[in-house]
Design a protein around this motif. Structure first.
Motif, PDB file in Angstrom:
ATOM      1  N   TYR A  43       0.939  -0.980   0.041  1.00 57.27           N
ATOM      2  CA  TYR A  43      -0.201   0.089  -0.159  1.00 57.27           C
ATOM      3  C   TYR A  43       1.176   1.175   0.359  1.00 57.27           C
ATOM      4  N   LYS A  44       2.439   0.917   0.677  1.00 61.15           N
ATOM      5  CA  LYS A  44       3.113   2.031   0.943  1.00 61.15           C
ATOM      6  C   LYS A  44       3.747   2.867  -0.798  1.00 61.15           C
ATOM      7  N   GLY A  45       4.275   1.288  -1.051  1.00 59.41           N
ATOM      8  CA  GLY A  45       4.441   2.157  -2.940  1.00 59.41           C
ATOM      9  C   GLY A  45       3.508   2.310  -3.564  1.00 59.41           C
ATOM     10  N   LEU A  46       2.277   1.882  -3.689  1.00 56.81           N
ATOM     11  CA  LEU A  46       0.557   2.418  -4.296  1.00 56.81           C
ATOM     12  C   LEU A  46       0.674   3.641  -3.591  1.00 56.81           C
ATOM     13  N   GLU A  47       0.571   4.074  -3.069  1.00 55.58           N
ATOM     14  CA  GLU A  47       0.739   5.687  -2.492  1.00 55.58           C
ATOM     15  C   GLU A  47       1.374   6.225  -2.743  1.00 55.58           C
ATOM     16  N   ALA A  48       2.215   5.999  -3.119  1.00 58.51           N
ATOM     17  CA  ALA A  48       3.851   6.627  -3.474  1.00 58.51           C
ATOM     18  C   ALA A  48       3.451   7.004  -4.999  1.00 58.51           C
ATOM     19  N   LEU A  49       3.380   5.973  -6.150  1.00 54.88           N
ATOM     20  CA  LEU A  49       2.623   5.649  -7.329  1.00 54.88           C
ATOM     21  C   LEU A  49       1.501   6.536  -7.841  1.00 54.88           C
ATOM     22  N   HIS A  50       1.240   6.891  -6.986  1.00 58.09           N
ATOM     23  CA  HIS A  50       0.244   7.727  -7.319  1.00 58.09           C
ATOM     24  C   HIS A  50       0.304   8.993  -6.830  1.00 58.09           C
ATOM     25  N   GLN A  51       1.536   9.363  -5.231  1.00 52.37           N
ATOM     26  CA  GLN A  51       1.150  10.833  -5.510  1.00 52.37           C
ATOM     27  C   GLN A  51       2.378  11.564  -6.355  1.00 52.37           C
ATOM     28  N   GLU A  52       3.145  11.027  -6.801  1.00 50.85           N
ATOM     29  CA  GLU A  52       4.350  10.810  -7.395  1.00 50.85           C
ATOM     30  C   GLU A  52       3.540  11.378  -9.154  1.00 50.85           C
ATOM     31  N   TYR A  53       2.643  10.778  -9.836  1.00 50.58           N
ATOM     32  CA  TYR A  53       2.335  10.392 -11.391  1.00 50.58           C
ATOM     33  C   TYR A  53       0.571  10.705 -11.408  1.00 50.58           C
ATOM     34  N   ALA A  54       0.156  10.952 -10.258  1.00 54.10           N
ATOM     35  CA  ALA A  54      -1.555  11.437 -10.901  1.00 54.10           C
ATOM     36  C   ALA A  54      -1.558  12.803 -10.797  1.00 54.10           C
ATOM     37  N   GLU A  55      -0.718  13.731 -11.006  1.00 55.42           N
ATOM     38  CA  GLU A  55      -0.636  14.888 -12.168  1.00 55.42           C
ATOM     39  C   GLU A  55      -0.581  14.607 -13.282  1.00 55.42           C
ATOM     40  N   THR A 146       4.623 -10.433  -6.159  1.00 57.23           N
ATOM     41  CA  THR A 146       5.546  -9.940  -5.397  1.00 57.23           C
ATOM     42  C   THR A 146       6.621  -8.708  -6.401  1.00 57.23           C
ATOM     43  N   LEU A 147       5.996  -8.250  -6.910  1.00 54.04           N
ATOM     44  CA  LEU A 147       6.914  -7.767  -8.241  1.00 54.04           C
ATOM     45  C   LEU A 147       6.155  -6.479  -7.324  1.00 54.04           C
ATOM     46  N   THR A 148       7.542  -5.276  -6.349  1.00 53.88           N
ATOM     47  CA  THR A 148       6.424  -4.535  -6.085  1.00 53.88           C
ATOM     48  C   THR A 148       6.284  -3.294  -6.450  1.00 53.88           C
ATOM     49  N   PRO A 149       5.382  -2.250  -6.489  1.00 55.16           N
ATOM     50  CA  PRO A 149       5.007  -1.152  -7.178  1.00 55.16           C
ATOM     51  C   PRO A 149       6.108   0.009  -7.130  1.00 55.16           C
ATOM     52  N   ASP A 150       7.487  -0.093  -7.203  1.00 53.57           N
ATOM     53  CA  ASP A 150       8.288   0.475  -7.491  1.00 53.57           C
ATOM     54  C   ASP A 150       8.805   0.540  -8.790  1.00 53.57           C
ATOM     55  N   GLU A 151       8.864  -1.143  -8.449  1.00 50.80           N
ATOM     56  CA  GLU A 151       9.132  -1.912  -9.895  1.00 50.80           C
ATOM     57  C   GLU A 151       8.716  -1.959 -11.195  1.00 50.80           C
ATOM     58  N   LEU A 152       7.439  -0.806 -11.148  1.00 49.03           N
ATOM     59  CA  LEU A 152       6.437  -0.874 -12.560  1.00 49.03           C
ATOM     60  C   LEU A 152       6.791   0.572 -12.885  1.00 49.03           C
ATOM     61  N   ARG A 153       7.531   1.093 -12.016  1.00 50.49           N
ATOM     62  CA  ARG A 153       7.911   3.203 -12.184  1.00 50.49           C
ATOM     63  C   ARG A 153       7.897   3.104 -14.410  1.00 50.49           C
ATOM     64  N   LYS A 154       9.041   2.291 -14.335  1.00 57.20           N
ATOM     65  CA  LYS A 154       9.193   2.117 -16.024  1.00 57.20           C
ATOM     66  C   LYS A 154       8.458   1.721 -16.945  1.00 57.20           C
ATOM     67  N   ASP A 155       7.546   0.899 -16.338  1.00 57.31           N
ATOM     68  CA  ASP A 155       6.077   1.321 -17.353  1.00 57.31           C
ATOM     69  C   ASP A 155       5.316   1.929 -17.289  1.00 57.31           C
ATOM     70  N   VAL A 156       5.025   2.884 -15.958  1.00 58.46           N
ATOM     71  CA  VAL A 156       4.171   3.231 -15.752  1.00 58.46           C
ATOM     72  C   VAL A 156       4.241   4.719 -16.643  1.00 58.46           C
ATOM     73  N   GLU A 157       5.856   5.334 -16.656  1.00 53.47           N
ATOM     74  CA  GLU A 157       6.127   6.753 -17.883  1.00 53.47           C
ATOM     75  C   GLU A 157       5.649   6.495 -18.530  1.00 53.47           C
ATOM     76  N   GLY A 158       6.223   5.280 -19.186  1.00 54.79           N
ATOM     77  CA  GLY A 158       6.196   4.695 -20.393  1.00 54.79           C
ATOM     78  C   GLY A 158       4.778   5.039 -21.160  1.00 54.79           C
ATOM     79  N   LEU A 159       3.624   5.167 -20.212  1.00 59.10           N
ATOM     80  CA  LEU A 159       2.028   5.028 -20.714  1.00 59.10           C
ATOM     81  C   LEU A 159       2.291   6.656 -20.646  1.00 59.10           C
ATOM     82  N   LEU A 160       2.574   8.177 -19.757  1.00 56.62           N
ATOM     83  CA  LEU A 160       2.259   9.324 -19.626  1.00 56.62           C
ATOM     84  C   LEU A 160       2.692  10.019 -19.972  1.00 56.62           C
TER      85      LEU A 160
END
Length: 160
Positions: A43-55, A146-160
């Motif tokens: 949940y902590k990592g998911l919230e970090a992704l939300h905070q960093e990329y919501a805008e 088992t993959l942490t939210p932090d490990e998804l950053r590259k894929d997330v950034e690729g869509l934004l």
């Protein structure tokens, strides 16, 4: 049921009918969650992704599920309070769902069909399975719990 995953009706944790489309994102991270799981700290990592990329357009959506080891026994109010108090969760949470079986929520039926797991299995194996969707509701990738939210950053950034 709509062919567009983003249009599938969902209920927020506070009981309002909506859909992922209502979140108006450029990318969506859909996760089945649980409060009493060894992976609950994600949940902590998911919230970090939300905070960093919501805008920039990422929408994180948590769907509590009690199908794995009864690790989400609480009601919606308890789940909401737990997530806010313990992890500062501010991303949207939805009402408790089933992700497998005959009573699986239509959203998860569609997600699993679009992105089968290991060896083509459509079933979800555990809490914190993650699905990344593009702005059209297409599943870009399915991630193991088992993959942490932090490990998804590259894929997330690729869509934004």
């Amino acid at each position: 049921m709509s062919d567009n995953i983003l249009q599938i009706p969902c209920t927020t944790i506070s009981g309002e009918e909506t859909s992922l489309a209502a979140l108006q994102g450029k990318a969506y991270l859909v996760v089945n969650t649980a409060s009493k799981c060894g992976m609950t700290p994600q949940y902590k990592g998911l919230e970090a992704l939300h905070q960093e990329y919501a805008e920039r357009g990422l929408r994180v959506a948590g769907f509590p599920c009690n199908q794995f080891g009864s690790q989400e026994p609480g009601d919606e109010a308890q789940i909401s309070e737990f997530c806010e108090v313990n992890y500062g969760v501010s991303f949207p949470l939805f009402s408790k769902v089933k992700v497998n079986g005959a009573d699986a929520h239509p959203l998860f039926v569609a997600l699993k069909k679009a992105a089968p797991g290991l060896l083509g299995s459509e079933s979800i194996k555990w809490n914190f399975t993650k699905f990344l969707l593009d702005d059209q509701g297409r599943v870009v990738k399915r991630y193991a719990p088992t993959l942490t939210p932090d490990e998804l950053r590259k894929d997330v950034e690729g869509l934004l």
